[in-house]
Design a protein around this motif. Structure first.
Motif, mmCIF file in Angstrom:
data_model
loop_
_atom_site.group_PDB
_atom_site.id
_atom_site.type_symbol
_atom_site.label_atom_id
_atom_site.label_comp_id
_atom_site.label_asym_id
_atom_site.label_seq_id
_atom_site.Cartn_x
_atom_site.Cartn_y
_atom_site.Cartn_z
ATOM 1 N N VAL A 111 9.418 7.694 0.810
ATOM 2 C CA VAL A 111 9.618 6.425 0.646
ATOM 3 C C VAL A 111 9.505 5.299 0.629
ATOM 4 N N ARG A 112 9.425 4.212 -0.492
ATOM 5 C CA ARG A 112 8.633 2.947 0.014
ATOM 6 C C ARG A 112 9.528 1.569 -0.393
ATOM 7 N N GLU A 113 10.348 1.021 0.244
ATOM 8 C CA GLU A 113 10.272 -0.507 0.533
ATOM 9 C C GLU A 113 9.954 -1.421 -0.147
ATOM 10 N N LYS A 114 9.440 -2.306 -1.005
ATOM 11 C CA LYS A 114 8.930 -3.124 -2.064
ATOM 12 C C LYS A 114 9.950 -4.717 -1.736
ATOM 13 N N GLN A 115 9.647 -5.320 -1.119
ATOM 14 C CA GLN A 115 10.216 -7.111 -0.950
ATOM 15 C C GLN A 115 9.409 -8.521 -1.609
ATOM 16 N N ILE A 116 10.243 -8.061 -2.778
ATOM 17 C CA ILE A 116 9.424 -9.273 -3.095
ATOM 18 C C ILE A 116 9.799 -10.435 -2.956
ATOM 19 N N VAL A 155 14.048 -6.452 -4.212
ATOM 20 C CA VAL A 155 13.818 -5.223 -3.635
ATOM 21 C C VAL A 155 14.282 -3.493 -3.935
ATOM 22 N N ASP A 156 13.376 -3.696 -3.382
ATOM 23 C CA ASP A 156 12.254 -2.062 -4.958
ATOM 24 C C ASP A 156 12.494 -1.067 -3.433
ATOM 25 N N ILE A 157 13.238 0.167 -3.348
ATOM 26 C CA ILE A 157 13.498 1.135 -2.948
ATOM 27 C C ILE A 157 12.765 2.447 -3.713
ATOM 28 N N PHE A 158 11.693 3.164 -3.419
ATOM 29 C CA PHE A 158 11.670 4.268 -4.354
ATOM 30 C C PHE A 158 10.513 5.190 -3.846
ATOM 31 N N PRO A 159 10.573 6.546 -4.731
ATOM 32 C CA PRO A 159 9.648 7.336 -4.031
ATOM 33 C C PRO A 159 8.138 7.115 -3.470
ATOM 34 N N TYR A 160 7.376 7.578 -3.180
ATOM 35 C CA TYR A 160 5.448 7.330 -3.344
ATOM 36 C C TYR A 160 4.803 8.457 -2.897
ATOM 37 N N THR A 161 3.988 8.259 -3.463
ATOM 38 C CA THR A 161 3.353 9.666 -2.369
ATOM 39 C C THR A 161 2.086 9.294 -1.474
ATOM 40 N N ASP A 162 1.664 10.722 -1.250
ATOM 41 C CA ASP A 162 0.315 10.313 -0.357
ATOM 42 C C ASP A 162 -0.921 9.688 -0.872
ATOM 43 N N ALA A 163 -0.821 10.608 -2.392
ATOM 44 C CA ALA A 163 -1.661 9.853 -2.948
ATOM 45 C C ALA A 163 -2.145 8.584 -3.353
#
Length: 273
Positions: A5-10, A19-27
């Protein structure tokens, strides 16, 4: 493929952020690393300029808060057309609005004011079973400097020979931006969600752009899924983000489920007084 899970604060100024909280992959993480992007980076403008597009809506709201919320002289202009001068197409209307903006720029320059900053929204509805636009009008947000009467008087056609001033194109009403509990979120929400029709927007090139920062591993997929199902109240998020609160209980938070990636959460936060 492993995901996390990645948190992105704008950051959109001192008093508003998303704030976006969303799934994120290694790729995805590896691909992003190859671009050698800084930890804090400016957000890129969306390619789509239609406010029916989700990414365009978000960026539009971010620009509104960052550039106009704390300008005490900023104005919201509502420009309509009289039947005589009603454009046939959206493109014609946008050209008319651009000419109007040029007149505002010239007025500011003459008075020695800073360059114009603006966001222009052109909206319309369409006839049933037809693509022909009706009720075309504009909403324009501009930075402070000129008074309301000055900008309203500029909504005219070019003066013809023998005229003291050009014909009025239609009705123009200028109101000062008046931030409420959620800043100018109410106006932004209105412009994005205005009932029916199509809405296209554009802006000046000199607007400040929001900056973002990411944090990987702060939350887990299990946590995000739990919150999406339980829908915790405002106080829960205030503890997660001390000093901040949801802009609104209704549209200050959104939960979204994707069959492939799972749950994501989108927060609109306002600095607590």
């Amino acid at each position: 493929m492993r995901s996390f899970v990645r948190e992105k604060q704008i950051d959109c100024g001192k008093y508003y952020k998303e704030v976006d909280i969303f799934p994120y992959t290694d790729a995805q993480k590896t691909a992003a690393a190859k671009k050698k992007r800084a930890r804090k980076t400016r957000e890129s403008p969306p390619k789509q300029k239609n406010l029916n597009d989700r990414n365009a809506c978000r960026y539009f709201t971010q620009l509104m808060h960052l550039n106009f919320e704390h300008d005490p002289g900023a104005l919201h202009l509502s420009n309509t057309y009289s039947p005589k001068y009603l454009p046939e197409t959206i493109e014609e209307a946008e050209k008319e609005a651009e000419n109007y903006i040029r007149r505002i720029k010239a007025k500011r320059k003459k008075k020695g004011l800073p360059p114009l900053k603006y966001i222009l929204v052109t909206a319309c509805t369409t006839k049933k079973n037809s693509d022909k636009p009706v009720r075309i009008h504009h909403h324009i947000i501009i930075n402070g400097g000129l008074d309301r009467d000055e900008v309203e008087e500029l909504w005219r056609k070019r003066r013809k020979k023998g005229q003291k001033q050009g014909d009025r194109i239609g009705y123009c009403n200028a109101d000062r931006l008046q931030p409420e509990d959620d800043g100018i979120g109410g106006l932004s929400h209105y412009l994005v969600k205005q009932a029916g029709g199509k809405k296209r927007w554009s802006s000046s090139q000199n607007l400040e752009r929001p900056a973002s920062q990411t944090n990987d591993g702060k939350y887990t997929r299990r946590q995000v899924e739990k919150w999406a199902k339980q829908r915790p109240d405002r106080t829960f998020w205030e503890k997660r983000y001390p000093g901040w609160t949801l802009t609104n209980e209704d549209y200050g938070i959104q939960y979204e489920y994707n069959e492939l990636t799972g749950w994501s959460i989108y927060l609109k936060l306002r600095k607590k007084e």
